[in-house]
Design a protein around this motif. Structure first.
Motif, short mmCIF file in Angstrom:
data_model
loop_
_atom_site.label_atom_id
_atom_site.label_comp_id
_atom_site.label_asym_id
_atom_site.label_seq_id
_atom_site.Cartn_x
_atom_site.Cartn_y
_atom_site.Cartn_z
N ASP A 97 0.48 -0.83 0.34
CA ASP A 97 -0.29 0.08 0.22
C ASP A 97 0.99 1.00 0.55
O ASP A 97 0.60 1.85 0.44
CB ASP A 97 -0.85 -0.11 1.50
CG ASP A 97 -0.48 -0.13 2.39
OD1 ASP A 97 0.91 -0.17 2.72
OD2 ASP A 97 -1.25 -0.53 3.58
N HIS A 197 -9.15 6.49 -4.82
CA HIS A 197 -8.25 4.93 -4.16
C HIS A 197 -6.94 5.53 -4.34
O HIS A 197 -5.94 4.53 -3.64
CB HIS A 197 -8.38 3.47 -5.74
CG HIS A 197 -8.00 4.11 -6.85
ND1 HIS A 197 -8.37 4.81 -7.90
CD2 HIS A 197 -6.30 4.20 -7.22
CE1 HIS A 197 -7.93 4.65 -8.66
NE2 HIS A 197 -7.11 4.59 -8.74
N THR A 216 -1.70 3.32 -1.42
CA THR A 216 -2.95 3.44 -2.26
C THR A 216 -3.94 3.22 -0.79
O THR A 216 -4.67 2.36 -0.62
CB THR A 216 -3.21 2.27 -3.15
OG1 THR A 216 -2.07 0.99 -2.19
CG2 THR A 216 -2.35 2.71 -3.93
N ARG A 217 -3.61 2.47 0.62
CA ARG A 217 -4.52 2.27 1.68
C ARG A 217 -5.80 3.41 2.02
O ARG A 217 -5.29 4.47 2.04
CB ARG A 217 -3.41 2.59 3.02
CG ARG A 217 -3.93 1.91 4.33
CD ARG A 217 -2.99 2.38 5.40
NE ARG A 217 -1.98 1.67 4.73
CZ ARG A 217 -0.82 1.70 5.93
NH1 ARG A 217 -1.33 2.59 7.24
NH2 ARG A 217 -0.20 0.87 6.26
#
Length: 309
Positions: A97, A197, A216-217
């Motif tokens: 992420d 996202h 992207t977490r």
């Protein structure tokens, strides 16, 4: 209601020639605004407060809401700084992420790819004031591709870009091609949000040349979206003058007072706001004159007494 305090809904509706349902809706709205209150003398009835007192109370509520929003933004800016520091200090080159992009070329390649992959919107914090010609040219190329595909583009720059010809021309170009551009007195570190996202934040908030972290977490991205939305609501649309507060204090003056209240010198304030030290000193001198203060300390005290801090 001020002239005929004994009238109920039926009398008001008859006198105004308005359906009773519309009268009740108007009374509900006025009660929400605290322009109507329950009567002490006639329980169950409403009384209209004086326009002067009612409108002043309404302005006070709006001011308090704005100050609370600003407080939350400052807290989230601090949290974002800690987040960026944690991501930047990671020894891993990549993670599920969080991916590190080392150097400007790697960041530019990712931005070009995102210009093709984005489906809904791109949101950008653009601190740093005036931008280089190379950076503006690259941004214009990517933005043109996004706008041609119908992607919504929203950008927040610093108020100081209004004084820089090339950067202002870029901002006007964006607005002229369907994007939205606003400015604020100060901003969190540079950040680009992709749809809902992903986000790009700098490896080093003090130097974007080192590269960026592609995050992207979901929880982190959602928090950054919330921060952007709050700053957006308090920013000034391009083409509009800086919005003064009810007491005549502009956003730039308010931010300068806040930073000066933290003990920063005029030079440090200027660096933080990306304005010249001369502008910072001139603005502070003007504020001291308006406050009738003979020192920065006295100006801080009088500003706090007026509710400016």
């Amino acid at each position: 209601m001020r002239a005929q305090p004994e009238w109920g809904v039926a009398q008001l509706a008859e006198h105004l020639g308005t359906p009773a349902e519309a009268i009740r809706a108007a009374l509900d709205a006025l009660f929400e605004l605290r322009l109507l209150r329950e009567s002490f003398e006639r329980p169950g009835m409403l009384r209209a407060v004086s326009p002067q007192a009612g409108l002043q109370a309404l302005l006070d509520r709006q001011r308090d809401d704005l100050l609370e929003q600003q407080k939350r933004i400052i807290e989230q800016q601090s949290a974002l700084g800690h987040l960026v520091g944690r991501l930047s200090s990671s020894e891993e080159e990549s993670a599920p992420d969080a991916e590190q992009l080392i150097g400007l070329d790697a960041v530019q390649e990712r931005l070009e790819r995102l210009a093709e992959e984005t489906r809904q919107q791109i949101l950008t914090f653009m601190p740093g004031g005036a931008q280089s010609e190379a950076a503006l040219a690259a941004a214009r190329r990517n933005d043109a591709r996004l706008l041609a595909r119908g992607i919504r583009v929203r950008t927040i720059g610093l108020d100081s870009v209004r004084e820089d010809g090339p950067t202002l021309a870029y901002a006007r170009w964006l607005s002229g091609h369907g994007a939205e551009y606003r400015t604020a007195a100060s901003l969190p570190p540079r950040m680009i949000l992709v749809d809902d996202h992903a986000a790009l934040v700098p490896l080093d908030p003090k130097s974007s040349r080192r590269g960026a972290v592609y995050v992207t977490r979901p929880g982190v991205v959602a928090a950054l979206h919330a921060l952007f939305d709050q700053v957006w609501q308090l920013s000034t649309p391009l083409g509009a003058d800086s919005r003064p507060e009810a007491d005549g204090l502009s956003e730039t003056e308010g931010e300068l007072l806040r930073l000066a209240g933290e003990g920063l010198t005029d030079e440090a304030v200027a660096a933080r706001m990306h304005i010249s030290p001369r502008t910072a000193r001139r603005t502070m001198a003007g504020l001291m004159e308006r406050l009738g203060a003979r020192s920065r300390f006295e100006a801080g005290l009088k500003a706090a007494q007026r509710g400016w801090l």
